[in-house]
Design a protein around this motif. Structure first.
Motif: not given
Length: 367
Positions: A206, A132, A226, A129-130, A209, A135
């Protein structure tokens, strides 16, 4: 993340063993065998078969080949197949132990046509979802392929990269499958490279983002974690993709039996797709370097801004501190000590001086 991947493999393998051992065609070959199929003239022959039966019929007809799929076999399981299909011990050792570099090697056999051994790194984009600082973005596995004149043996490591859908696609195109084991090797290479392209396209979101977050008004200093995590995951994908360029070029140009002249143009097409993926990954790598440098520059500017504000307030406080320090020396003969309006006058002077300095700093952009 390595611990999670190991747990996934253990659970997946335990589940596969409980299912596959009940299959009559798989248990004689070991629990690692996912499928053993005989093809003649591009069409699947009804089974089930053992490895010996399938190979015997393929060589008897002269128009077929055997495709055996394995998932994380043990040394003993693969050794039994190596004897039947005359696989080279070095290739067998590489197939059993994962973490090999992508490669293509030819092993000659004095009593036969020899075997072509290829290693591919499989890749899968992990949805999240996001993004980090912890991740998991890219999950990789490994796929080894033994290709002979009348057989294909695939050895898969990892919880993804199943060749079941690919097998169904090939069986739906018997004219392509009729070209023999080389067609299966091409389909596997094309399937692996298509997964690279899908992962690279997904990584684009990604990267976009992260770039948007870094250059937004609300950029935080935690964005460096990130960016670094995304760069690590991109490096994992790069290690899978980049070393495969030379082996694919070899398959597309070099005369390597059982790769016939008719199948080489297909490998050239796969090599072109891989080159595009490598360019895309290198572009992402360079862009992330620029984003990281821009983020560090933003952090440096923010720190300088903070230090400037601290310095400005320290300068403002220095004025009353100096005056209070002078009148706190307690000398007997000091001006204005016994003057009725001395105290309010000193306070007024300090206030006016602080206001003047504050306005000066505001005018110059320090506050």
């Amino acid at each position: 993340m390595p611990m999670i991947r190991r747990l996934r493999r253990v659970v997946h393998r335990a589940y596969r063993r409980t299912v596959d051992l009940s299959h009559p065609a798989r248990s004689p070959l070991g629990s690692a065998v996912v499928n053993c199929v005989l093809y003649e003239d591009g069409r699947r022959r009804p089974g089930p078969y053992t490895a010996d039966e399938a190979l015997r019929q393929a060589r008897a007809s002269g128009r077929g080949f055997v495709w055996i799929g394995l998932h994380e076999p043990t040394e003993a399981e693969l050794a039994s197949l190596a004897e039947r299909f005359r696989l080279h011990p070095l290739a067998v050792d590489d197939a059993v132990r994962p973490h090999q570099r992508p490669k293509v090697q030819r092993y000659d056999d004095p009593d036969g046509p020899g075997t072509l051994f290829a290693v591919f790194k499989t890749c899968r984009y992990v949805e999240h979802e996001e993004l980090t600082a912890t991740s998991e973005v890219v999950d990789t596995g490994e796929l080894a392929v033994f290709t002979g004149a009348d057989f294909v043996i695939t050895v898969r490591h990892g919880g993804h990269g199943s060749l079941g859908p690919l097998r169904e696609e090939l069986e739906a195109a018997p004219e392509q499958l009729a070209k023999g084991p080389a067609a299966v090797l091409h389909a596997i290479a094309d399937h692996v490279v298509d997964d690279y392209l899908a992962a690279a396209d997904a990584l684009q979101n990604d990267v976009d983002a992260v770039e948007t977050a870094v250059f937004s008004e609300h950029a935080g200093r935690g964005d460096a974690g990130r960016i670094y995590q995304l760069k690590r995951e991109l490096l994992e994908l790069k290690r899978a993709v980049t070393p495969l360029e030379r082996p694919l070029r070899t398959l597309a140009t070099a005369p390597l039996p059982p790769i016939g002249e008719s199948i080489r143009p297909y490998f050239r097409d796969v090599a072109d797709h891989l080159a595009r993926t490598c360019e895309q990954i290198n572009a992402f790598d360079g862009l992330l370097d620029s984003i990281l440098q821009a983020h560090l520059a933003q952090v440096t500017v923010a720190q300088n801004e903070d230090m400037r504000k601290i310095t400005a307030w320290a300068a403002i406080i220095a004025v009353p501190t100096m005056v209070c320090g002078v009148y706190g020396m307690n000398f007997t003969h000091m001006p204005e000590l016994r003057w009725t309006y001395g105290y309010p006058l000193v306070l007024a002077v300090m206030a006016v001086a602080c206001v003047v300095i504050h306005r000066s700093f505001r005018r110059n952009g320090w506050l």
